[in-house]
Design a protein around this motif. Sequence first.
Motif, PDB file in Angstrom:
ATOM      1  N   ASP A  28      37.107  44.735  86.541  1.00  0.00           N
ATOM      2  CA  ASP A  28      36.797  45.137  85.166  1.00  0.00           C
ATOM      3  C   ASP A  28      36.622  46.643  85.011  1.00  0.00           C
ATOM      4  OD1 ASP A  28      36.883  42.528  84.251  1.00  0.00           O
ATOM      5  OD2 ASP A  28      34.729  42.197  84.508  1.00  0.00           O
ATOM      6  N   LEU A  29      36.647  47.390  86.124  1.00  0.00           N
ATOM      7  CA  LEU A  29      36.475  48.850  86.068  1.00  0.00           C
ATOM      8  C   LEU A  29      37.798  49.536  85.775  1.00  0.00           C
ATOM      9  CD1 LEU A  29      34.095  49.489  89.080  1.00  0.00           C
ATOM     10  CD2 LEU A  29      33.569  49.795  86.666  1.00  0.00           C
ATOM     11  N   ILE A  30      37.750  50.509  84.866  1.00  0.00           N
ATOM     12  CA  ILE A  30      38.948  51.248  84.466  1.00  0.00           C
ATOM     13  C   ILE A  30      38.627  52.737  84.490  1.00  0.00           C
ATOM     14  CG2 ILE A  30      40.649  51.625  82.635  1.00  0.00           C
ATOM     15  CD1 ILE A  30      39.627  48.796  81.568  1.00  0.00           C
ATOM     16  N   TRP A  31      39.426  53.480  85.254  1.00  0.00           N
ATOM     17  CA  TRP A  31      39.318  54.935  85.300  1.00  0.00           C
ATOM     18  C   TRP A  31      40.505  55.491  84.537  1.00  0.00           C
ATOM     19  CZ3 TRP A  31      38.288  51.638  89.255  1.00  0.00           C
ATOM     20  CH2 TRP A  31      37.040  51.744  89.861  1.00  0.00           C
ATOM     21  N   VAL A  32      40.238  56.229  83.468  1.00  0.00           N
ATOM     22  CA  VAL A  32      41.314  56.770  82.641  1.00  0.00           C
ATOM     23  C   VAL A  32      41.489  58.248  82.958  1.00  0.00           C
ATOM     24  CG1 VAL A  32      42.165  57.153  80.298  1.00  0.00           C
ATOM     25  CG2 VAL A  32      40.826  55.098  80.816  1.00  0.00           C
ATOM     26  N   VAL A  63      45.627  53.933  75.933  1.00  0.00           N
ATOM     27  CA  VAL A  63      45.539  53.623  77.362  1.00  0.00           C
ATOM     28  C   VAL A  63      44.557  52.481  77.598  1.00  0.00           C
ATOM     29  CG1 VAL A  63      44.869  54.509  79.631  1.00  0.00           C
ATOM     30  CG2 VAL A  63      46.239  55.934  78.096  1.00  0.00           C
ATOM     31  N   LEU A  64      43.406  52.525  76.958  1.00  0.00           N
ATOM     32  CA  LEU A  64      42.424  51.455  77.126  1.00  0.00           C
ATOM     33  C   LEU A  64      42.982  50.123  76.644  1.00  0.00           C
ATOM     34  CD1 LEU A  64      39.120  53.280  76.157  1.00  0.00           C
ATOM     35  CD2 LEU A  64      39.723  52.347  78.403  1.00  0.00           C
ATOM     36  N   GLU A  65      43.670  50.116  75.526  1.00  0.00           N
ATOM     37  CA  GLU A  65      44.269  48.872  75.024  1.00  0.00           C
ATOM     38  C   GLU A  65      45.300  48.328  76.008  1.00  0.00           C
ATOM     39  OE1 GLU A  65      45.582  49.957  71.100  1.00  0.00           O
ATOM     40  OE2 GLU A  65      43.562  49.727  70.264  1.00  0.00           O
ATOM     41  N   ALA A  66      46.075  49.213  76.623  1.00  0.00           N
ATOM     42  CA  ALA A  66      47.057  48.779  77.629  1.00  0.00           C
ATOM     43  C   ALA A  66      46.369  48.195  78.853  1.00  0.00           C
ATOM     44  CB  ALA A  66      47.958  49.948  78.027  1.00  0.00           C
ATOM     45  N   ALA A  67      45.108  48.576  79.071  1.00  0.00           N
ATOM     46  CA  ALA A  67      44.320  48.061  80.193  1.00  0.00           C
ATOM     47  C   ALA A  67      43.468  46.867  79.769  1.00  0.00           C
ATOM     48  CB  ALA A  67      43.431  49.164  80.753  1.00  0.00           C
ATOM     49  N   ASP A  68      43.724  46.323  78.574  1.00  0.00           N
ATOM     50  CA  ASP A  68      42.961  45.198  78.025  1.00  0.00           C
ATOM     51  C   ASP A  68      41.483  45.535  77.856  1.00  0.00           C
ATOM     52  OD1 ASP A  68      45.175  43.472  77.750  1.00  0.00           O
ATOM     53  OD2 ASP A  68      45.038  42.916  79.870  1.00  0.00           O
ATOM     54  N   ALA A  69      41.241  46.724  77.318  1.00  0.00           N
ATOM     55  CA  ALA A  69      39.874  47.171  77.037  1.00  0.00           C
ATOM     56  C   ALA A  69      39.870  47.872  75.679  1.00  0.00           C
ATOM     57  CB  ALA A  69      39.382  48.098  78.145  1.00  0.00           C
ATOM     58  N   SER A  70      38.699  48.341  75.284  1.00  0.00           N
ATOM     59  CA  SER A  70      38.571  49.024  73.995  1.00  0.00           C
ATOM     60  C   SER A  70      37.674  50.241  74.132  1.00  0.00           C
ATOM     61  CB  SER A  70      37.987  48.072  72.947  1.00  0.00           C
ATOM     62  OG  SER A  70      36.605  47.854  73.207  1.00  0.00           O
ATOM     63  N   ASP A  73      34.177  49.756  75.309  1.00  0.00           N
ATOM     64  CA  ASP A  73      33.949  49.493  76.733  1.00  0.00           C
ATOM     65  C   ASP A  73      33.704  50.762  77.547  1.00  0.00           C
ATOM     66  OD1 ASP A  73      34.262  46.717  76.423  1.00  0.00           O
ATOM     67  OD2 ASP A  73      36.442  46.891  76.608  1.00  0.00           O
ATOM     68  N   ILE A  74      33.775  51.933  76.908  1.00  0.00           N
ATOM     69  CA  ILE A  74      33.553  53.192  77.625  1.00  0.00           C
ATOM     70  C   ILE A  74      32.099  53.293  78.050  1.00  0.00           C
ATOM     71  CG2 ILE A  74      33.541  55.718  77.429  1.00  0.00           C
ATOM     72  CD1 ILE A  74      35.860  55.407  75.389  1.00  0.00           C
ATOM     73  N   GLY A 130      35.271  44.545  78.645  1.00  0.00           N
ATOM     74  CA  GLY A 130      34.414  43.490  78.144  1.00  0.00           C
ATOM     75  C   GLY A 130      32.961  43.880  77.964  1.00  0.00           C
ATOM     76  N   SER A 131      32.561  45.053  78.431  1.00  0.00           N
ATOM     77  CA  SER A 131      31.147  45.443  78.356  1.00  0.00           C
ATOM     78  C   SER A 131      30.705  45.831  76.952  1.00  0.00           C
ATOM     79  CB  SER A 131      30.840  46.584  79.323  1.00  0.00           C
ATOM     80  OG  SER A 131      31.476  47.790  78.895  1.00  0.00           O
TER      81      SER A 131
END
Length: 134
Positions: A28-32, A63-70, A73-74, A130-131
């Motif tokens: 669930d972790l995303i580094w942009v 980028v976040l949307e492409a990673a299935d986040a919003s 979620d930051i 999802g956070s």
Amino acid sequence: MKRLMINPPHTEELYDRLHFSQATRVGDLIWVSGQVGVDRITQAVGNGMEAQARLAFDNLKSVLEAADASMADIVELMTFHTDLRGDIQEFIKVKDEFISDRYPSWTGIGVSQLARPEFLIEIRVVAVAGSGAD
């Protein structure tokens, strides 16, 4: 857990030429990667801080949307400014349009230069997918 490289449409050229992904997701972790004030389609640089910040946040959102986040979620925001003191109020105004509550941790750093001389701002984040859901 697998590491996923995230490269939305119109960013493939950067991946091929400069050898980096717009984001990396592990679980669930995303580094942009740092996002700048450039229109991804036309490659035009925004005129002034407000325009560049808006484009950088639009790119970040994509980028976040492409990673299935919003944007919700930051969890960490890091910004790099070529005129931190002079442009901070304009930047905050735009930031608050994209992140309107449940503010993440934020570090703003003044720098002497970014990748191109016309860049005024670069934004990078860490998100947890999802956070931000209520």
